[in-house]
Write an enzyme that holds these catalytic residues in place. Structure first.
Site, PDB file in Angstrom:
ATOM      1  N   HIS A 131      -6.220  38.344  35.559  1.00 30.42           N
ATOM      2  CA  HIS A 131      -5.203  38.735  36.533  1.00 30.42           C
ATOM      3  C   HIS A 131      -5.858  38.883  37.905  1.00 30.42           C
ATOM      4  O   HIS A 131      -7.077  39.073  38.004  1.00 30.42           O
ATOM      5  CB  HIS A 131      -4.549  40.066  36.144  1.00 30.42           C
ATOM      6  N   ASP A 174      -9.704  38.720  30.481  1.00 29.91           N
ATOM      7  CA  ASP A 174      -8.677  39.740  30.757  1.00 29.91           C
ATOM      8  C   ASP A 174      -9.043  40.602  31.968  1.00 29.91           C
ATOM      9  O   ASP A 174      -8.489  41.673  32.161  1.00 29.91           O
ATOM     10  CB  ASP A 174      -8.404  40.607  29.533  1.00 29.91           C
ATOM     11  N   ASN A 213      -4.580  48.693  32.449  1.00 30.07           N
ATOM     12  CA  ASN A 213      -4.094  49.605  31.405  1.00 30.07           C
ATOM     13  C   ASN A 213      -5.112  49.792  30.280  1.00 30.07           C
ATOM     14  O   ASN A 213      -4.749  50.019  29.128  1.00 30.07           O
ATOM     15  CB  ASN A 213      -2.764  49.094  30.823  1.00 30.07           C
TER      16      ASN A 213
END
Length: 296
Positions: free
Chosen positions: A35, A250, A255
């Site tokens: 991301h 990732d 989170n």
């Protein structure tokens, strides 16, 4: 009630000092899941977001990939940015063909926007089944979006967890397009390799159009690095479907309660795929085929 916007919980930042891995990745290695967040002052976060990340701009991502020996990558649009894909388009332009992207679309997304995303390098659309990211998209809406992008050859990324692969098995099996299950299905490692969800994941891989990302060993593990309880699941999938596995970092690990060092994650690849041929398939050949990268 889920807190949203400025009331949403803040994420931990990524490790600021990713170490250079001991493992040398093959040329044209691909990070199939990461991301980019912000910077918020340039690319505002959605007021409907359910978490607030630290800024993790493209410049930090590019620097990380240089450190890790990554040449290509796939940007997965986050619910934090919602349906505003400006941050995606910015990275794709800066990446000069080395990157692809997965978007978050709805049945109302204009065809002209989809054509623009496709031309920029978007190659997939993602749907989640996690309450902490907001209400899951209704099945009919998912089918409507798939119908819009099917002529473009895009894949469908599915983000489930726990028994989610098992619960969504029939729905996933009914998708004709290429399907990619994120993060090893985020299965519960306590159920073991013969657990119902992991068995269902392997059955889906046997269908021929389903792939899995071997990202998130750190998320499914209940131990500290080197995640000895989780790595056997990733290694089993490499052995079971070597032509339909890809790897992702990732980064920056939104989170997450225990953010890993990305150099450590790369070194785990040697355990997940012990031989060079398996690593080349997972890191180069498979992502080139799935995401539409060329051979050069």
């Amino acid at each position: 009630m889920i807190a949203r916007g400025d009331d949403a919980p803040a994420c931990l930042p990524p490790d600021p000092d990713p170490r250079t891995p001991a493992l040398t990745l093959p040329p044209l290695a691909c990070d199939a899941h990461f991301h980019v967040f912000g910077p918020r002052a340039v690319f505002p976060f959605s007021p409907q977001r359910t978490f607030t990340p630290q800024d993790a701009p493209k410049e930090a991502l590019f620097a990380l990939h240089r450190t890790l020996g990554i040449a290509r990558g796939v940007f997965v649009q986050s619910a934090c940015h919602g349906s505003d894909h400006a941050v995606v388009l910015d990275l794709l332009a800066a990446g000069q063909g080395r990157y692809r992207a997965v978007g978050l679309l709805t049945p109302d997304t204009p065809d002209a926007d989809i054509a623009r995303y496709d031309a920029a390098g978007m190659c997939g659309v993602r749907f989640h089944f996690f309450s902490h990211l907001g209400a899951p998209t209704p099945a009919d809406d998912i089918r409507a979006v798939i119908a819009k992008v099917a002529p473009l050859g895009w894949h469908v990324a599915i983000h489930v967890g726990g028994k989610g692969v098992l619960e969504q098995y029939e729905f996933i099996a009914g998708i004709d397009a290429p399907v990619v299950i994120d993060h090893i299905g985020r299965i519960d490692v306590r159920e073991g390799l013969d657990g119902a969800a992991f068995v269902a994941l392997r059955r889906l891989l046997d269908r021929g159009n389903v792939w899995v990302k071997l990202s998130g060993t750190d998320r499914i593990s209940r131990e500290a690095y080197p995640y000895r309880d989780a790595v056997p699941f990733a290694r089993t999938l490499v052995e079971h479907a070597p032509d339909r596995v890809v790897w992702g970092s990732d980064w920056p690990h939104p989170n997450h309660t225990a953010v890993p060092n990305d150099g450590d994650l790369v070194d785990l690849i040697a355990t997940i795929a012990p031989d060079e041929e398996g690593r080349r398939k997972m890191m180069v050949d498979n992502p080139a085929r799935l995401f539409g990268f060329g051979n050069g």
